[in-house]
Motif scaffolding. Sequence first.
Motif, PDB file in Angstrom:
ATOM      1  N   GLN A 106      25.663 -57.697  20.803  1.00 20.41           N
ATOM      2  CA  GLN A 106      26.494 -57.835  19.610  1.00 20.41           C
ATOM      3  C   GLN A 106      26.899 -56.474  19.056  1.00 20.41           C
ATOM      4  O   GLN A 106      26.144 -55.515  19.110  1.00 20.41           O
ATOM      5  CB  GLN A 106      25.744 -58.615  18.536  1.00 20.41           C
ATOM      6  CG  GLN A 106      25.531 -60.087  18.862  1.00 20.41           C
ATOM      7  CD  GLN A 106      24.754 -60.785  17.768  1.00 20.41           C
ATOM      8  OE1 GLN A 106      23.794 -60.250  17.242  1.00 20.41           O
ATOM      9  NE2 GLN A 106      25.183 -61.992  17.412  1.00 20.41           N
ATOM     10  N   GLU A 107      28.086 -56.391  18.517  1.00 20.77           N
ATOM     11  CA  GLU A 107      28.579 -55.181  17.872  1.00 20.77           C
ATOM     12  C   GLU A 107      28.909 -55.491  16.411  1.00 20.77           C
ATOM     13  O   GLU A 107      29.189 -56.639  16.058  1.00 20.77           O
ATOM     14  CB  GLU A 107      29.824 -54.650  18.584  1.00 20.77           C
ATOM     15  CG  GLU A 107      29.594 -54.258  20.047  1.00 20.77           C
ATOM     16  CD  GLU A 107      28.721 -53.022  20.213  1.00 20.77           C
ATOM     17  OE1 GLU A 107      28.632 -52.234  19.248  1.00 20.77           O
ATOM     18  OE2 GLU A 107      28.140 -52.855  21.306  1.00 20.77           O
ATOM     19  N   ASN A 108      28.873 -54.463  15.585  1.00 25.89           N
ATOM     20  CA  ASN A 108      29.219 -54.603  14.171  1.00 25.89           C
ATOM     21  C   ASN A 108      28.452 -55.753  13.517  1.00 25.89           C
ATOM     22  O   ASN A 108      29.025 -56.662  12.906  1.00 25.89           O
ATOM     23  CB  ASN A 108      30.727 -54.825  14.003  1.00 25.89           C
ATOM     24  CG  ASN A 108      31.172 -54.681  12.554  1.00 25.89           C
ATOM     25  OD1 ASN A 108      30.581 -53.912  11.785  1.00 25.89           O
ATOM     26  ND2 ASN A 108      32.211 -55.418  12.174  1.00 25.89           N
ATOM     27  N   THR A 109      27.138 -55.701  13.651  1.00 26.10           N
ATOM     28  CA  THR A 109      26.288 -56.734  13.072  1.00 26.10           C
ATOM     29  C   THR A 109      25.220 -56.099  12.189  1.00 26.10           C
ATOM     30  O   THR A 109      24.965 -54.901  12.263  1.00 26.10           O
ATOM     31  CB  THR A 109      25.619 -57.570  14.180  1.00 26.10           C
ATOM     32  OG1 THR A 109      24.880 -58.643  13.587  1.00 26.10           O
ATOM     33  CG2 THR A 109      24.664 -56.729  15.007  1.00 26.10           C
ATOM     34  N   THR A 110      24.623 -56.923  11.363  1.00 18.38           N
ATOM     35  CA  THR A 110      23.509 -56.446  10.542  1.00 18.38           C
ATOM     36  C   THR A 110      22.259 -56.344  11.401  1.00 18.38           C
ATOM     37  O   THR A 110      22.174 -56.931  12.494  1.00 18.38           O
ATOM     38  CB  THR A 110      23.237 -57.396   9.371  1.00 18.38           C
ATOM     39  OG1 THR A 110      22.834 -58.670   9.884  1.00 18.38           O
ATOM     40  CG2 THR A 110      24.469 -57.552   8.494  1.00 18.38           C
ATOM     41  N   LEU A 111      21.260 -55.640  10.888  1.00 17.23           N
ATOM     42  CA  LEU A 111      19.996 -55.568  11.599  1.00 17.23           C
ATOM     43  C   LEU A 111      19.380 -56.957  11.715  1.00 17.23           C
ATOM     44  O   LEU A 111      18.818 -57.302  12.762  1.00 17.23           O
ATOM     45  CB  LEU A 111      19.032 -54.625  10.866  1.00 17.23           C
ATOM     46  CG  LEU A 111      17.605 -54.579  11.404  1.00 17.23           C
ATOM     47  CD1 LEU A 111      17.574 -54.198  12.878  1.00 17.23           C
ATOM     48  CD2 LEU A 111      16.749 -53.616  10.583  1.00 17.23           C
ATOM     49  N   LEU A 112      19.490 -57.760  10.675  1.00 14.77           N
ATOM     50  CA  LEU A 112      18.950 -59.119  10.739  1.00 14.77           C
ATOM     51  C   LEU A 112      19.651 -59.918  11.835  1.00 14.77           C
ATOM     52  O   LEU A 112      19.010 -60.689  12.564  1.00 14.77           O
ATOM     53  CB  LEU A 112      19.094 -59.824   9.393  1.00 14.77           C
ATOM     54  CG  LEU A 112      18.515 -61.239   9.312  1.00 14.77           C
ATOM     55  CD1 LEU A 112      17.030 -61.237   9.689  1.00 14.77           C
ATOM     56  CD2 LEU A 112      18.712 -61.829   7.916  1.00 14.77           C
ATOM     57  N   GLY A 113      20.952 -59.722  11.965  1.00 11.66           N
ATOM     58  CA  GLY A 113      21.684 -60.388  13.035  1.00 11.66           C
ATOM     59  C   GLY A 113      21.181 -59.956  14.404  1.00 11.66           C
ATOM     60  O   GLY A 113      21.068 -60.775  15.327  1.00 11.66           O
TER      61      GLY A 113
ATOM     62  N   CYS B 240      19.049 -57.634   6.181  1.00 16.68           N
ATOM     63  CA  CYS B 240      20.246 -58.463   6.041  1.00 16.68           C
ATOM     64  C   CYS B 240      21.445 -57.695   5.494  1.00 16.68           C
ATOM     65  O   CYS B 240      22.587 -58.161   5.587  1.00 16.68           O
ATOM     66  CB  CYS B 240      19.947 -59.665   5.147  1.00 16.68           C
ATOM     67  SG  CYS B 240      19.609 -59.241   3.424  1.00 16.68           S
ATOM     68  N   LYS B 241      21.204 -56.517   4.917  1.00 18.64           N
ATOM     69  CA  LYS B 241      22.289 -55.722   4.328  1.00 18.64           C
ATOM     70  C   LYS B 241      22.606 -54.468   5.134  1.00 18.64           C
ATOM     71  O   LYS B 241      23.610 -53.799   4.890  1.00 18.64           O
ATOM     72  CB  LYS B 241      21.907 -55.311   2.902  1.00 18.64           C
ATOM     73  CG  LYS B 241      21.589 -56.461   1.969  1.00 18.64           C
ATOM     74  CD  LYS B 241      22.826 -57.285   1.648  1.00 18.64           C
ATOM     75  CE  LYS B 241      23.732 -56.558   0.679  1.00 18.64           C
ATOM     76  NZ  LYS B 241      24.876 -57.380   0.254  1.00 18.64           N
ATOM     77  N   CYS B 242      21.744 -54.156   6.087  1.00 17.67           N
ATOM     78  CA  CYS B 242      21.876 -52.898   6.836  1.00 17.67           C
ATOM     79  C   CYS B 242      22.625 -53.123   8.141  1.00 17.67           C
ATOM     80  O   CYS B 242      22.249 -53.981   8.947  1.00 17.67           O
ATOM     81  CB  CYS B 242      20.482 -52.335   7.114  1.00 17.67           C
ATOM     82  SG  CYS B 242      20.458 -50.895   8.179  1.00 17.67           S
TER      83      CYS B 242
END
Length: 239
Positions: free
Chosen positions: A18-25, A64-66
């Motif tokens: 995955q690209e351009n995702t949050t750390l939680l993602g 979730c925000k990073c």
Amino acid sequence: MKITITRDNKEVEYNIKQENTTLLGALDYIKENIDSSLAYRSGCKSGICGSCSVLVNDKESLACKCKVNDNDNIKPLKYVKLIKDLVVDLNHVEELLKKNKTYVEELSNKIITKKDESLIDVQSNCILCQSCYSSCPVYEVNKEFQGPYILTRVLRYVNDKKELNINNKLDVIQTNGIWDCTLCGNCTIVCPQFIDPKTDIMNLRMKSIQNGYADPTIQSNDFLNEFNNFDTGFNPNSF
């Protein structure tokens, strides 16, 4: 994209498609597609519950925000008991809140205005994510230290006009509390809610002095100054 996660004191590398995702993602992707045994916390996924706080490149952040970047290094929070992977024990939170009386003990009959509410609004936004504790150098060496978010929460009730007896609040923070803080500001930097515990602690020091409490550092500093200025009469050139 590659990220490294510390698990059982070992760094484990994962390839994330995955690209351009949050750390939680990214953590969800690893759990669903690579390693289902990975343990981490998440809740609201919108920066409100604070449960997903971790270290990202040694800085406290909400997963979730990073936004995750290539070669990021992910670790659990510091200075708390590790349960597994990125999950730490948070049982001490409730104990600290009760011990430091962060609630209204004696209800006053004062009329509360919008201006009064604004005095405690920012401090009420704490989400107990533990980021400030993890960043605190005092807590590293003194586990009895009340800690940034507790002291911020105490100020919230000291400033609350619904509380009749603020001395009960000030009593519990004189030892292992406001005077032990180094005012380094780490807690302010990492707070995701933009709370300023450093300034809150300084305000508590001022309110403590106004209510008859003494700064224990003044006496020791005076002693050191007197000692340094003391003339022993010793002259090394006389020998």
